[in-house]
Enzyme design. Structure first.
Site, mmCIF file in Angstrom:
data_model
loop_
_atom_site.group_PDB
_atom_site.id
_atom_site.type_symbol
_atom_site.label_atom_id
_atom_site.label_comp_id
_atom_site.label_asym_id
_atom_site.label_seq_id
_atom_site.Cartn_x
_atom_site.Cartn_y
_atom_site.Cartn_z
ATOM 1 N N HIS A 57 0.638 -1.202 0.122
ATOM 2 C CA HIS A 57 -0.084 -0.033 -0.134
ATOM 3 C C HIS A 57 1.065 1.395 -0.018
ATOM 4 O O HIS A 57 1.148 1.895 1.050
ATOM 5 C CB HIS A 57 -0.822 0.006 1.251
ATOM 6 C CG HIS A 57 -2.084 -0.673 0.951
ATOM 7 N ND1 HIS A 57 -2.881 -1.668 1.801
ATOM 8 C CD2 HIS A 57 -2.865 -1.406 -0.077
ATOM 9 C CE1 HIS A 57 -3.931 -2.263 1.548
ATOM 10 N NE2 HIS A 57 -3.798 -2.101 0.066
ATOM 11 N N CYS A 112 3.475 -12.088 2.528
ATOM 12 C CA CYS A 112 4.515 -12.021 3.498
ATOM 13 C C CYS A 112 4.416 -13.114 4.569
ATOM 14 O O CYS A 112 3.412 -13.782 4.568
ATOM 15 C CB CYS A 112 4.273 -10.674 4.356
ATOM 16 S SG CYS A 112 5.252 -10.807 6.151
ATOM 17 N N HIS A 140 -9.949 -4.963 5.103
ATOM 18 C CA HIS A 140 -8.358 -4.957 4.770
ATOM 19 C C HIS A 140 -7.937 -6.363 3.959
ATOM 20 O O HIS A 140 -8.511 -7.348 4.190
ATOM 21 C CB HIS A 140 -7.614 -4.810 6.015
ATOM 22 C CG HIS A 140 -6.190 -4.765 5.802
ATOM 23 N ND1 HIS A 140 -5.371 -5.539 5.428
ATOM 24 C CD2 HIS A 140 -5.474 -3.176 5.851
ATOM 25 C CE1 HIS A 140 -4.345 -4.986 5.286
ATOM 26 N NE2 HIS A 140 -4.178 -3.827 5.429
ATOM 27 N N GLU A 142 -5.760 -8.161 3.896
ATOM 28 C CA GLU A 142 -4.919 -9.291 4.704
ATOM 29 C C GLU A 142 -5.994 -10.021 5.393
ATOM 30 O O GLU A 142 -6.003 -11.042 5.642
ATOM 31 C CB GLU A 142 -3.950 -8.703 5.860
ATOM 32 C CG GLU A 142 -3.319 -9.622 6.798
ATOM 33 C CD GLU A 142 -2.602 -9.288 7.848
ATOM 34 O OE1 GLU A 142 -2.445 -10.022 8.718
ATOM 35 O OE2 GLU A 142 -1.971 -7.901 7.706
ATOM 36 N N SER A 240 -2.679 -0.130 6.716
ATOM 37 C CA SER A 240 -3.036 -0.263 8.135
ATOM 38 C C SER A 240 -1.829 0.135 9.399
ATOM 39 O O SER A 240 -2.162 0.817 10.176
ATOM 40 C CB SER A 240 -3.527 -1.664 8.444
ATOM 41 O OG SER A 240 -3.741 -1.820 9.780
ATOM 42 N N ASN A 241 -0.657 -0.285 9.207
ATOM 43 C CA ASN A 241 0.203 0.056 9.907
ATOM 44 C C ASN A 241 0.695 1.420 9.931
ATOM 45 O O ASN A 241 1.164 1.978 11.003
ATOM 46 C CB ASN A 241 1.694 -0.970 9.452
ATOM 47 C CG ASN A 241 2.419 -0.515 8.547
ATOM 48 O OD1 ASN A 241 3.496 0.304 8.582
ATOM 49 N ND2 ASN A 241 2.102 -1.019 7.341
ATOM 50 N N SER A 284 5.573 0.244 4.311
ATOM 51 C CA SER A 284 5.508 0.149 2.834
ATOM 52 C C SER A 284 6.069 1.364 2.105
ATOM 53 O O SER A 284 5.845 1.693 1.148
ATOM 54 C CB SER A 284 4.144 -0.090 2.413
ATOM 55 O OG SER A 284 2.989 0.658 2.925
#
Length: 325
Positions: A57, A112, A140, A142, A240-241, A284
């Site tokens: 992202h 990942c 999301h 993931e 998200s992170n 990212s």
């Protein structure tokens, strides 16, 4: 005619500012591996190479890979059968590689390894006859990928502490949980505490699902947030992170926190009365965006840069065998 020249005007002195630079920051091993997979696939098979969903992202990363010959699509039916397709780092439902095999496509999975670990855990719980709770954010990629590892209804998504308080399992004695890898460490711990209080026998992951990179970047932000009037996080709103880093900064004591895609997105009005600014980047976001942001701050202020390091990362993930043979 005599022309009177005004004395040379002095430029106003730049106001001093301290930049606290979080470390670790930016690319994690999973993102680095995913990007290398796309690059190596283009070298091996030539352009174009198709990528299902954004590989990571970050628009800057995506645009650079597009320039090399990557074509980003949302679904497999947008890909020609005679070109390779790569699955993004976030992971995909099992139905996606199954469809690729059925269509006899060449495909490479860039999921990942730490996301794949969550998939394996979920399957282990399912095979043991446990109901599975997934702590994460609806929609999301993931989360979609993890829930798609198992039949519909096998996994229940919980997003908030309130969800954890209200959740009613079919059989509390056969319950387990897994989590999205990019969540707030503190928020997730709060939800897990609720589940463990309500269901003391709930099966937990062998090792925490929130990945090392997410944890390290949040720890670095916490270490500098109390000293910072403003924390700037480089990243995408879809990351998200990165979004969690802004939340962590504010919760840890920063007066303000802002998410920016690059230095071009900075509103310099944020810097009124700012003496110390923290800078970090989501997992990212490439390092050159960090360098550009520091340069933009230094162009406007008398900047002093100090790195705030909480740990050193040395994790490296191998590329798929198909790309290194």
């Amino acid at each position: 005619m005599r022309v009177n020249f005004a004395p040379e005007a002095r430029l106003p002195e730049k106001r001093p500012i301290s930049i606290l630079l979080a470390a670790p920051r930016g690319f994690c091993a999973g993102v680095d591996r995913a990007i290398q997979i796309v690059e190596q696939a283009i070298r091996k098979w030539g352009a174009p190479v198709y990528v299902r969903h954004e590989i990571v992202h970050n628009r800057h990363v995506v645009e650079r890979l597009e320039a090399l010959g990557a074509v980003f699509v949302e679904e497999l039916d947008e890909c020609p059968l005679d070109r390779p397709v790569i699955f993004s780092a976030h992971g995909v439902p099992k139905s996606v590689p199954a469809e690729a095999r059925q269509r006899e496509m060449i495909y490479v999975d860039a999921t990942c390894p730490l996301v794949s670990k969550v998939h394996v855990e979920a399957e282990r719980h399912f095979n043991a006859g446990r109901e599975i709770v997934l702590i994460g954010h609806a929609g999301h990629p993931e989360v979609i990928g993890t829930m798609g590892q198992l039949p519909a209804g096998a996994i229940t998504l919980l997003e908030t502490v309130e969800d954890a308080e209200n959740f009613q399992p079919g059989d509390p004695s056969k319950l387990s949980f897994v989590t999205q890898t990019t969540l707030s460490v503190d928020d997730t711990a709060e939800m897990v505490a609720v589940l463990q209080r309500r269901f003391p026998g709930i099966a937990a992951p062998h090792k925490e699902d929130i990945c090392y990179a997410t944890t390290n970047r949040q720890d670095a932000v916490k270490a500098m947030a109390e000293q910072a009037d403003l924390v700037l996080v480089i990243g995408s709103p879809k990351s998200s992170n990165s979004v969690r880093l802004v939340e962590v900064a504010k919760r840890a004591g920063a007066r303000d926190g802002q998410l920016v895609a690059s230095a071009d997105d900075v509103d310099w009005a944020w810097f009124v009365d700012v003496r110390t600014v923290g800078v970090t980047a989501g997992a990212s976001a490439p390092e050159d965006l960090v360098e550009d942001l520091i340069a933009a701050i230094a162009a406007r202020f008398d900047a002093n840069v100090e790195e705030v390091r909480v740990t050193k990362e040395d994790v490296v993930f191998k590329l798929p065998r198909a790309l290194v043979e």
